[in-house]
Design an enzyme around this catalytic site. Structure first.
Site, short mmCIF file in Angstrom:
data_model
loop_
_atom_site.label_atom_id
_atom_site.label_comp_id
_atom_site.label_asym_id
_atom_site.label_seq_id
_atom_site.Cartn_x
_atom_site.Cartn_y
_atom_site.Cartn_z
N ASP A 62 -10.06 24.59 -0.42
CA ASP A 62 -11.29 23.89 -0.04
C ASP A 62 -12.49 24.83 -0.06
O ASP A 62 -13.60 24.43 -0.44
CB ASP A 62 -11.15 23.27 1.36
CG ASP A 62 -10.09 22.19 1.43
OD1 ASP A 62 -9.76 21.59 0.39
OD2 ASP A 62 -9.58 21.94 2.54
N ASP A 117 -3.70 22.18 5.70
CA ASP A 117 -4.97 22.73 6.16
C ASP A 117 -4.71 23.58 7.40
O ASP A 117 -3.79 23.29 8.17
CB ASP A 117 -5.96 21.62 6.50
CG ASP A 117 -6.51 20.90 5.28
OD1 ASP A 117 -6.57 21.53 4.20
OD2 ASP A 117 -6.88 19.73 5.40
#
Length: 162
Positions: free
Chosen positions: A137, A121
């Protein structure tokens, strides 16, 4: 349908390339680079859980997440193949499935192939919330939003018109 499949492949490649860039650019996890000071940063993290860090990356939790995403990919894939692409009224539905498939594949690749089985991330909007996320995401969030819009607002009108 081949063109739409290529869009899925393209989105997965974008996801994997952005993660590859982040892993190569940052020296260590937790390092951050401000794009807009105190609002948007690139921050390298590795997510052991699902959305918002729920769960973990070891033992049964890891296999559970991989299994859930594999089932999701299969379900979205069947929905995609059975879709009537000629019906222009189903464009939101089609886009939602493309995004859901691409996002699911992108994060599943990390779960399986990253050495620590964590998802990379890096998008850090600290001016809005504390969660850090990635391109897959975004695909999943936009995809599920469009899917619900289609199913609850558009589909009833399609059924009524038929």
């Amino acid at each position: 349908m081949v063109f739409l499949f290529l869009i899925i492949v393209f989105l997965v490649i974008v996801d994997q390339l952005t993660k590859y860039f982040i892993v190569g650019f940052f020296a260590f996890e937790g390092e951050t680079f401000p794009i807009i000071q105190d609002f948007f940063h690139l921050t390298y993290t590795r997510n052991a859980g699902a959305v918002f860090g729920i769960g973990g990356n070891t033992g049964y939790a890891l296999y559970f997440f991989i299994g859930v995403f594999m089932v999701a990919i299969a379900i979205f894939g069947v929905m995609f193949v059975k879709n009537d692409f000629r019906d222009r009224r189903r464009i939101i539905y089609t886009i939602s499935l493309i995004l859901l498939i691409a996002g699911s594949i992108g994060n599943t690749i990390d779960r399986i192939f990253q050495p620590d089985h964590k998802v990379v991330d890096f998008l850090d909007f600290r001016g809005i919330w504390s969660y850090i996320f990635n391109f897959a995401d975004i695909c999943l969030t936009v995809g599920i939003t469009l899917f619900f819009i289609d199913q609850f607002l558009i589909e009833p009108k399609r059924v009524k018109a038929a």
